[in-house]
Write an enzyme that holds these catalytic residues in place. Sequence first.
Site, PDB file in Angstrom:
ATOM      1  CB  ILE A   1      -2.135  -3.853  10.703  1.00 16.24           C
ATOM      2  CG1 ILE A   1      -2.322  -4.864  11.640  1.00 16.24           C
ATOM      3  CG2 ILE A   1      -3.380  -2.836  10.630  1.00 16.24           C
ATOM      4  CD1 ILE A   1      -3.706  -6.097  11.067  1.00 16.24           C
ATOM      5  CG  HIS A   2      -0.440  -2.750   4.582  1.00 20.41           C
ATOM      6  ND1 HIS A   2      -0.817  -4.153   4.634  1.00 20.41           N
ATOM      7  CD2 HIS A   2      -0.892  -2.268   3.362  1.00 20.41           C
ATOM      8  CE1 HIS A   2      -1.074  -4.687   3.400  1.00 20.41           C
ATOM      9  NE2 HIS A   2      -1.257  -3.557   2.527  1.00 20.41           N
ATOM     10  NE  ARG A   3      -6.844  -3.785   2.047  1.00 22.74           N
ATOM     11  CZ  ARG A   3      -6.403  -3.948   0.870  1.00 22.74           C
ATOM     12  NH1 ARG A   3      -5.269  -4.644   0.524  1.00 22.74           N
ATOM     13  NH2 ARG A   3      -6.904  -3.372  -0.393  1.00 22.74           N
TER      14      ARG A   3
END
Length: 358
Positions: free
Chosen positions: A203-205
């Site tokens: 998860i990084h956006r």
Amino acid sequence: MKKIATILGARPQFIKAGTVSRAISENSRFQEEIIHTGQHFDANMSDIFFVEMDIPRPHRHLGINGSSHGKMTGEMISSIESVLMESKPDCVLLYGDTNSTLAGAIAASKMHIPIAHVEAGLRSFNMSMPEEINRIITDRVSELLFCPTETAVTNLKNEGILNSCGVLENVGDVMFDGALYYREKATAPVGLDNVSDFVLATIHRAENTDSPELLEQIVSQLNELSEQVEIILPLHPRTKSKLESYNFPLSERIKVIAPVGYLNMVWLIDNCKLVVTDSGGLQKEAYFFKKPCITMRPETEWVELVECGANKLFNPLVDNLNATYHQMLKFDDFSHLFYGNGDAAQRIVSKLEAFLNK
């Protein structure tokens, strides 16, 4: 001999370009000059990175990074223009949708140098994404549009680009070429050699990490899922910072590891049972390695994966991760050759040769 100037700015672009660069190096009619804008400064991109990945080192480093989209892109355009004036290439080769891609497209088009765009035609139809703007502009000024899928070809035809370009073709996906090439080189992250039967999560956006409401639900649902299956989470620095600032604790049952390099990531994808991600590329790489994917985004560029059932778009505010996980585990039809046969790089080089020797 024809000279090709390849413009790159981020580590994933080097991995994509490495596949094509190896094919270019086997053709005596081409000379390639690799220009690194420096957009993503990455301490992991040391000499050992290029040796392990079998990727040519950049010939020029522009060292442009760490500023706003507009300032960085403007500086890149100016610097790239100076390099192209000196180098005088016959063609500029661009990859994907970064600011480096856009800057290369603008600089080359103003100088009337033919542009070849690898990964042309991808669309999320979300104009709030900087990448979407970069894609559309780059495709508009490119003469050779190398699409990874038939969906990408259709997108460009629908936009009327067919009449303004020299080459528009589905050559397959260079990342599939790379996945096949690097699979044998892949290694487990330190301490994970013996893990199996796990879910890989990333998860990084910004759309997810910058929204406390979304991130809280993502963490809550991952924590709940970890009661049923082991989860390995390479934790992006942005996500780590947001989790700490919002005070959203991850369950101790989730194996949190530092961000990993590409060869480690290939191993994780190849050895997991399912992928949960908001990454664009990882959705596709999951399919390469025959793993179902749950994508925590409202849209995707890889619509064919959603349509065939290999990928499920997931809204953390509405959907239930446990239920979706069990639903996706039942998917096992990875027979569609959406991304070619692993020969995209050779097809690109053949098309370049034919175009430049007309």
